[in-house]
Enzyme design. Structure first.
Site, PDB file in Angstrom:
ATOM      1  N   ARG A 151      11.732  -5.120   2.873  1.00 58.50           N
ATOM      2  CA  ARG A 151      11.908  -4.550   4.218  1.00 58.50           C
ATOM      3  C   ARG A 151      12.143  -5.727   5.142  1.00 58.50           C
ATOM      4  NH1 ARG A 151      10.197   0.309   6.852  1.00 58.50           N
ATOM      5  NH2 ARG A 151       9.457   0.003   8.977  1.00 58.50           N
ATOM      6  N   HIS A 193      18.879   2.190   5.969  1.00 58.15           N
ATOM      7  CA  HIS A 193      17.556   2.624   5.492  1.00 58.15           C
ATOM      8  C   HIS A 193      17.782   3.715   4.437  1.00 58.15           C
ATOM      9  CE1 HIS A 193      13.401   3.076   5.183  1.00 58.15           C
ATOM     10  NE2 HIS A 193      13.058   3.356   6.438  1.00 58.15           N
ATOM     11  N   GLN A 238      14.913   6.142   3.292  1.00 65.20           N
ATOM     12  CA  GLN A 238      14.627   7.205   4.249  1.00 65.20           C
ATOM     13  C   GLN A 238      15.649   8.329   4.155  1.00 65.20           C
ATOM     14  OE1 GLN A 238      12.008   7.533   6.701  1.00 65.20           O
ATOM     15  NE2 GLN A 238      12.899   9.582   6.647  1.00 65.20           N
ATOM     16  N   ASP A 298      15.514   9.514  16.312  1.00 65.82           N
ATOM     17  CA  ASP A 298      14.726   8.345  15.933  1.00 65.82           C
ATOM     18  C   ASP A 298      14.346   7.616  17.217  1.00 65.82           C
ATOM     19  OD1 ASP A 298      13.473   6.381  14.467  1.00 65.82           O
ATOM     20  OD2 ASP A 298      15.299   5.465  13.685  1.00 65.82           O
ATOM     21  N   CYS A 319      12.180  10.370  11.483  1.00 60.81           N
ATOM     22  CA  CYS A 319      11.740   9.514  10.381  1.00 60.81           C
ATOM     23  C   CYS A 319      10.356   8.917  10.616  1.00 60.81           C
ATOM     24  CB  CYS A 319      12.765   8.423  10.110  1.00 60.81           C
ATOM     25  SG  CYS A 319      13.058   7.358  11.535  1.00 60.81           S
ATOM     26  N   ARG A 377       9.101  11.047   1.308  1.00 58.89           N
ATOM     27  CA  ARG A 377       9.411   9.636   1.066  1.00 58.89           C
ATOM     28  C   ARG A 377       8.912   9.228  -0.318  1.00 58.89           C
ATOM     29  NH1 ARG A 377      10.232   5.840   5.142  1.00 58.89           N
ATOM     30  NH2 ARG A 377      10.388   4.421   3.359  1.00 58.89           N
TER      31      ARG A 377
END
Length: 314
Positions: free
Chosen positions: A109, A136, A139, A233, A273, A301
């Site tokens: 990450r 991402h 996700q 988001d 998310c 997830r």
């Protein structure tokens, strides 16, 4: 017919065909059903080790990858940036060369996307993108899995709308996921907040040939008319703090409110998310209201990432 994805990297969804994405999603559904049926450990990765590098802090990414790996019988090792020699000047290339002799996969990450690409270039084992400034994919997989659970497996008939920053990394991966599967996504964002040109290029090359499409609509109320899914988001991501006041001012008309959701279909769902900045991009009445499926989305997830690990780790 897809038979194996072993040894593949997972940097962007553009690296995967429609058939391969469906294969991963089907695997996620199967693993989730086995988990819900009480099969809490499925020993597919016994003796395997996942190194997890975190330049950015995390809640969902860390816990979902760690529990996913353990529930497959493997082991996950958390490595913050300050704990690695990267913080003292060791190169990404050397880190990749060494780590990939110790572990069976690396999840990272990071802030800049080039770092995940460099890790993959010099790694002997699969490298999985747990988030970068541009993409991402982990996700987006769970997002599509959740949409399929709630709205059916054929997403080509759905109107999926993202409201907010069109240059958002989560949107970039969602665009690719929906587009590669032949679906349509509408982006409600102000001028200056469009998808990154590199992502548009990937979309045109990998999604458009499958019938995928996207469009940008400046008016959020017009964008969400007859929408099946409304997604947002945060407006200010990690690393954007210096732009905070301008971003809040520019994106304020794109807040997801009850009034906005009422323009969508009566059975529309709301997605985020997480983490959410309540009162900024979304109001409490929406994220806690009848439209919200964000908690199911967060749960998925783990199941989506479990599929990625099970299929890619040798």
């Amino acid at each position: 017919m897809v038979t194996s994805l072993k040894g593949r990297h997972f940097l962007t969804l553009a690296e995967y065909s429609r058939e391969e994405l469906l294969f991963i999603l089907e695997t996620a559904m199967q693993l989730k059903q086995r988990y819900l049926a009480g099969e809490r450990v499925i020993p597919l990765l016994v003796g395997r080790h996942l190194a997890m590098i975190f330049e950015k802090p995390s809640t969902r990414t860390r816990i979902s990858f760690e529990t996913a790996m353990r529930e497959l019988g493997g082991n996950a090792i958390y490595l913050s940036a300050s704990e690695l020699q990267l913080a003292r000047g060791e190169t990404i290339e050397d880190t990749a060369r060494v780590l990939s002799r110790y572990v069976d996969a690396v999840m990272a990450r990071v802030y800049e996307h080039y770092k995940i690409e460099r890790l993959a270039q010099y790694s002997r084992v699969p490298v999985i993108n747990g988030l970068s400034d541009l993409h991402h994919p982990a996700q987006a997989l769970s997002d599509v899995l959740t949409i399929m659970e709630k709205k059916g497996r054929d997403i080509t008939r759905l109107k999926i709308v993202f409201v907010g920053d069109g240059g958002d990394n989560v949107l970039h991966s969602l665009m690719l996921a929906v587009g590669i599967l032949g679906g349509r996504i509408v982006i409600a964002s102000p001028k200056g907040y469009e998808p990154h040109p590199s992502v548009v290029k990937l979309f045109n090359e990998h999604a458009a040939p499958n019938g995928g499409s996207y469009e940008i609509e400046r008016d959020p109320f017009k964008a969400v008319e007859n929408a099946d899914v409304v997604y947002t988001d945060v407006w200010v991501s990690m690393g954007q703090d210096k732009e905070r006041e301008k971003r809040l001012r520019d994106l304020e008309p794109y807040r997801v409110t009850v009034e906005l959701m009422e323009r969508a279909k009566p059975d529309a769902v709301f997605m985020h998310c997480l983490p959410a900045h309540r009162g900024e991009e979304v109001v409490d009445e929406v994220i806690d209201g009848r439209w919200s499926i964000v908690w199911d989305q967060a749960e998925n997830r783990k199941h989506a990432q479990k599929a990625v690990l099970a299929l890619l780790v040798p």
